[in-house]
Design a protein around this motif. Structure first.
Motif, PDB file in Angstrom:
ATOM      1  N   GLU A 192       0.700  -1.186   0.061  1.00 41.70           N
ATOM      2  CA  GLU A 192       0.042  -0.017   0.208  1.00 41.70           C
ATOM      3  C   GLU A 192       0.943   1.457  -0.012  1.00 41.70           C
ATOM      4  N   CYS A 193       0.721   2.068  -1.038  1.00 40.42           N
ATOM      5  CA  CYS A 193       1.578   3.305  -1.127  1.00 40.42           C
ATOM      6  C   CYS A 193       0.620   4.642  -1.338  1.00 40.42           C
ATOM      7  N   TRP A 194       1.110   5.746  -0.680  1.00 41.40           N
ATOM      8  CA  TRP A 194       0.666   6.863  -0.584  1.00 41.40           C
ATOM      9  C   TRP A 194       1.521   8.051  -1.143  1.00 41.40           C
ATOM     10  N   GLN A 195       0.955   9.187  -1.531  1.00 37.66           N
ATOM     11  CA  GLN A 195       1.580  10.060  -2.117  1.00 37.66           C
ATOM     12  C   GLN A 195       1.039  11.386  -1.969  1.00 37.66           C
ATOM     13  N   PRO A 196       1.501  12.581  -1.453  1.00 37.65           N
ATOM     14  CA  PRO A 196       0.497  13.800  -1.730  1.00 37.65           C
ATOM     15  C   PRO A 196       0.334  14.340  -3.033  1.00 37.65           C
ATOM     16  N   ILE A 197      -0.929  14.869  -3.310  1.00 38.71           N
ATOM     17  CA  ILE A 197      -1.387  15.325  -4.583  1.00 38.71           C
ATOM     18  C   ILE A 197      -1.187  16.974  -4.089  1.00 38.71           C
ATOM     19  N   VAL A 198      -0.356  17.415  -5.060  1.00 37.53           N
ATOM     20  CA  VAL A 198      -0.148  19.029  -5.161  1.00 37.53           C
ATOM     21  C   VAL A 198      -0.560  19.875  -6.223  1.00 37.53           C
ATOM     22  N   SER A 199       0.206  19.404  -7.068  1.00 36.38           N
ATOM     23  CA  SER A 199      -0.277  20.223  -8.437  1.00 36.38           C
ATOM     24  C   SER A 199      -1.679  19.497  -9.159  1.00 36.38           C
ATOM     25  N   ALA A 200      -1.770  18.246  -8.772  1.00 36.00           N
ATOM     26  CA  ALA A 200      -2.982  17.396  -9.357  1.00 36.00           C
ATOM     27  C   ALA A 200      -2.902  17.657 -11.013  1.00 36.00           C
ATOM     28  N   SER A 201      -1.627  17.625 -11.543  1.00 37.14           N
ATOM     29  CA  SER A 201      -1.367  17.591 -13.055  1.00 37.14           C
ATOM     30  C   SER A 201      -1.877  16.201 -13.644  1.00 37.14           C
ATOM     31  N   PRO A 202      -2.539  16.071 -14.890  1.00 37.59           N
ATOM     32  CA  PRO A 202      -2.712  14.776 -15.344  1.00 37.59           C
ATOM     33  C   PRO A 202      -1.468  13.667 -15.356  1.00 37.59           C
ATOM     34  N   ARG A 203      -0.322  14.398 -15.577  1.00 35.75           N
ATOM     35  CA  ARG A 203       0.759  13.673 -15.816  1.00 35.75           C
ATOM     36  C   ARG A 203       1.229  12.921 -14.249  1.00 35.75           C
ATOM     37  N   ALA A 204       0.917  13.465 -13.450  1.00 37.31           N
ATOM     38  CA  ALA A 204       1.239  13.108 -11.868  1.00 37.31           C
ATOM     39  C   ALA A 204       0.049  12.158 -11.464  1.00 37.31           C
ATOM     40  N   LEU A 205      -1.357  12.486 -11.892  1.00 38.65           N
ATOM     41  CA  LEU A 205      -2.285  11.679 -11.161  1.00 38.65           C
ATOM     42  C   LEU A 205      -2.348  10.230 -12.147  1.00 38.65           C
ATOM     43  N   ASP A 206      -1.902  10.473 -13.425  1.00 36.28           N
ATOM     44  CA  ASP A 206      -1.738   9.118 -14.225  1.00 36.28           C
ATOM     45  C   ASP A 206      -0.691   8.126 -13.505  1.00 36.28           C
ATOM     46  N   PHE A 207       0.362   8.815 -13.250  1.00 32.24           N
ATOM     47  CA  PHE A 207       1.732   8.024 -12.650  1.00 32.24           C
ATOM     48  C   PHE A 207       1.061   7.422 -11.440  1.00 32.24           C
ATOM     49  N   MET A 208       0.371   7.966 -10.611  1.00 29.76           N
ATOM     50  CA  MET A 208      -0.014   7.397  -9.366  1.00 29.76           C
ATOM     51  C   MET A 208      -1.043   6.558  -9.494  1.00 29.76           C
ATOM     52  N   VAL A 209      -2.101   6.733 -10.635  1.00 31.52           N
ATOM     53  CA  VAL A 209      -3.014   5.523 -10.850  1.00 31.52           C
ATOM     54  C   VAL A 209      -2.461   4.206 -11.473  1.00 31.52           C
ATOM     55  N   LYS A 210      -1.101   4.568 -12.236  1.00 32.48           N
ATOM     56  CA  LYS A 210      -0.461   3.368 -13.073  1.00 32.48           C
ATOM     57  C   LYS A 210       0.059   2.570 -11.924  1.00 32.48           C
ATOM     58  N   HIS A 211       0.431   3.047 -10.820  1.00 35.01           N
ATOM     59  CA  HIS A 211       1.270   2.356  -9.597  1.00 35.01           C
ATOM     60  C   HIS A 211       0.108   2.078  -8.518  1.00 35.01           C
ATOM     61  N   ASN A 212      -1.197   2.134  -8.491  1.00 28.54           N
ATOM     62  CA  ASN A 212      -2.088   2.012  -7.520  1.00 28.54           C
ATOM     63  C   ASN A 212      -1.762   2.873  -6.310  1.00 28.54           C
ATOM     64  N   ILE A 213      -1.079   3.827  -6.486  1.00 24.06           N
ATOM     65  CA  ILE A 213      -0.761   4.909  -5.578  1.00 24.06           C
ATOM     66  C   ILE A 213      -1.843   5.578  -4.903  1.00 24.06           C
ATOM     67  N   LYS A 214      -2.113   5.733  -3.810  1.00 24.70           N
ATOM     68  CA  LYS A 214      -3.363   6.366  -3.200  1.00 24.70           C
ATOM     69  C   LYS A 214      -2.712   7.844  -2.753  1.00 24.70           C
ATOM     70  N   GLY A 215      -3.761   8.806  -3.144  1.00 22.15           N
ATOM     71  CA  GLY A 215      -3.415  10.151  -2.584  1.00 22.15           C
ATOM     72  C   GLY A 215      -4.090  10.922  -1.460  1.00 22.15           C
ATOM     73  N   ALA A 216      -2.866  11.942  -0.938  1.00 27.98           N
ATOM     74  CA  ALA A 216      -3.456  12.786   0.243  1.00 27.98           C
ATOM     75  C   ALA A 216      -3.385  13.930  -0.143  1.00 27.98           C
ATOM     76  N   ILE A 217      -4.608  14.600   0.066  1.00 25.05           N
ATOM     77  CA  ILE A 217      -4.730  15.856  -0.293  1.00 25.05           C
ATOM     78  C   ILE A 217      -5.084  16.821   0.703  1.00 25.05           C
ATOM     79  N   GLY A 218      -4.836  18.309   0.602  1.00 23.49           N
ATOM     80  CA  GLY A 218      -5.059  19.251   1.442  1.00 23.49           C
ATOM     81  C   GLY A 218      -6.643  19.616   1.542  1.00 23.49           C
ATOM     82  N   GLY A 219      -7.336  20.140   2.594  1.00 22.83           N
ATOM     83  CA  GLY A 219      -8.494  20.434   2.358  1.00 22.83           C
ATOM     84  C   GLY A 219      -9.086  21.540   1.473  1.00 22.83           C
TER      85      GLY A 219
END
Length: 394
Positions: A202-229
């Protein structure tokens, strides 16, 4: 539906003063004994959360901070220790900064922690945001493109090492293994020893820019996302963006699924009391993070103002009430927090994880008090909350 409560503790010491009229951030310096005292505070927080049935205590990797804001350089070592003084609390790596590691050393250290804590260490990776840290360890941060390139290659290596009995890698930054002779044969593959026993990791990563490239990379590796409110409540960009990235990969997720929403705040008997107690802690947060670009909307003149004592009103620096209105900060009663989180549940039906964090520099006793309130008066209102709390109280 919300069922898992967590917090992030980046390792701040108990400060002698707080707020815009206190010591400027760049003038803070503490003794080694004061900085090392963060570990006693860490253990007290972990024991409190464990007793109250929290899901995860997230720690943050940081280095060289004589200012005392973030003083935990090795969170995997902390996880191993904390798992042996608590019963069920998970310890999250929020986050190991991959560019400051060789990816195989990080993979080995996590696998060791996974085994020694019997699966209670949660893996997490980030790209970093302190030049003093990342550049000192010899990796790029000022060059954001190079930083992202390096990070993505490192994560590819990490998952190869976790998931494969034998692996090799040829990339821009790494050739693994080097093709050298070893005990009579030419080296072609490696095996991570040990590998994590809990698969998939199980892997997590912060989501900051939320760019499509970053999000596609996270989904590719099944990385879950931590976001600010703030980002979540203002426009839902990261939350919708993650769902869209999953759809591009052929996966259907509920809005908020595989994400953790973070909110900074303080609970008190009245909203007015909460705002009063929160204000100096918020101001200390701004002193630390505005120069790093993590307080949205500030002008260069306002960033310059927060580096000095006082004068924030003259510079027009937003008060905490501004960010409370945006939803990124919270101040109110336990019932107010329940209502706030019920609203999150309604907007994001896939959201399970809530990270309610005390602001940087919150004293230990106040943090313990806050967790007590959440555990006893907030968590039981959510799915699994009553059962979790009852089990923890036994």
């Amino acid at each position: 539906m919300i069922s898992k409560f967590a917090t992030v503790y980046a390792g701040h010491i108990d400060f002698p003063d707080h707020g815009q009229n206190a010591t400027p951030a760049n003038e803070r310096r503490f003794t080694n004994d004061e900085l090392a005292g963060v570990y006693d505070k860490l253990e007290a927080i972990a024991n409190t959360m464990d007793r109250l049935g929290f899901d995860t205590l997230w720690l943050a990797e940081h280095h060289f901070q004589h200012e005392g804001y973030e003083a935990l350089p090795n969170i995997l070592m902390c996880a191993v220790h904390l798992a042996h003084v608590t019963k069920q609390l998970k310890i999250g790596c929020g986050f190991n900064i991959a560019p400051m590691w060789h990816p195989l050393r990080l993979a080995e250290d996590f696998a060791t922690a996974d085994i020694l804590t019997k699966g209670r260490t949660v893996f997490g990776v980030g790209r970093g945001y302190h030049t003093r840290e990342v550049e000192t360890f010899g990796s790029p941060l000022l060059d954001q493109n190079a930083n992202r390139e390096l990070f993505e290659e490192q994560v590819e290596i990490l998952f190869k090492a976790f998931n494969s009995e034998n692996f090799s890698h040829r990339g821009k930054y790494y050739t693994l293994p080097p093709e050298v002779p070893y005990r009579g044969y030419q080296l072609k593959e490696l095996t991570l020893v040990p590998r994590p026993v809990n698969q998939p990791v199980e892997c997590w990563q912060p989501i900051v820019s939320a760019s499509p490239r970053a999000l596609d990379f996270m989904v590719k590796h099944n990385i879950k996302g931590a976001i600010g409110g703030g980002a979540a409540t203002m426009q839902a960009g990261p939350i919708q963006g993650y769902k869209d990235a999953a759809a591009r990969a052929g996966r259907e997720l509920k809005l908020g699924q595989n994400l953790m929403l973070g909110v900074h705040g303080l609970i008190a008997k009245t909203r007015e009391e909460a705002v009063r107690r929160l204000t100096p802690l918020y101001e200390e947060h701004v002193k630390m993070f505005a120069p790093l670009g993590f307080v949205p909307g500030l002008t260069p003149d306002q960033v310059a103002a927060v580096a000095k004592r006082g004068g924030w009103d003259a510079a027009g620096v937003p008060k905490v009430e501004h960010f409370i209105g945006l939803g990124s900060w919270f101040a109110g009663t336990p019932d107010d927090l329940v209502a706030f989180l019920k609203g999150i549940e309604e907007k994001y039906p896939g959201m399970e994880h809530i990270n309610f964090s005390s602001p940087l520099t919150t004293p230990k006793n106040l943090m313990v008090e806050q967790f007590q309130i959440i555990g006893e008066q907030v968590m039981p209102h959510f799915r699994g909350g009553s059962q979790v709390h009852a089990a923890a109280a036994k």
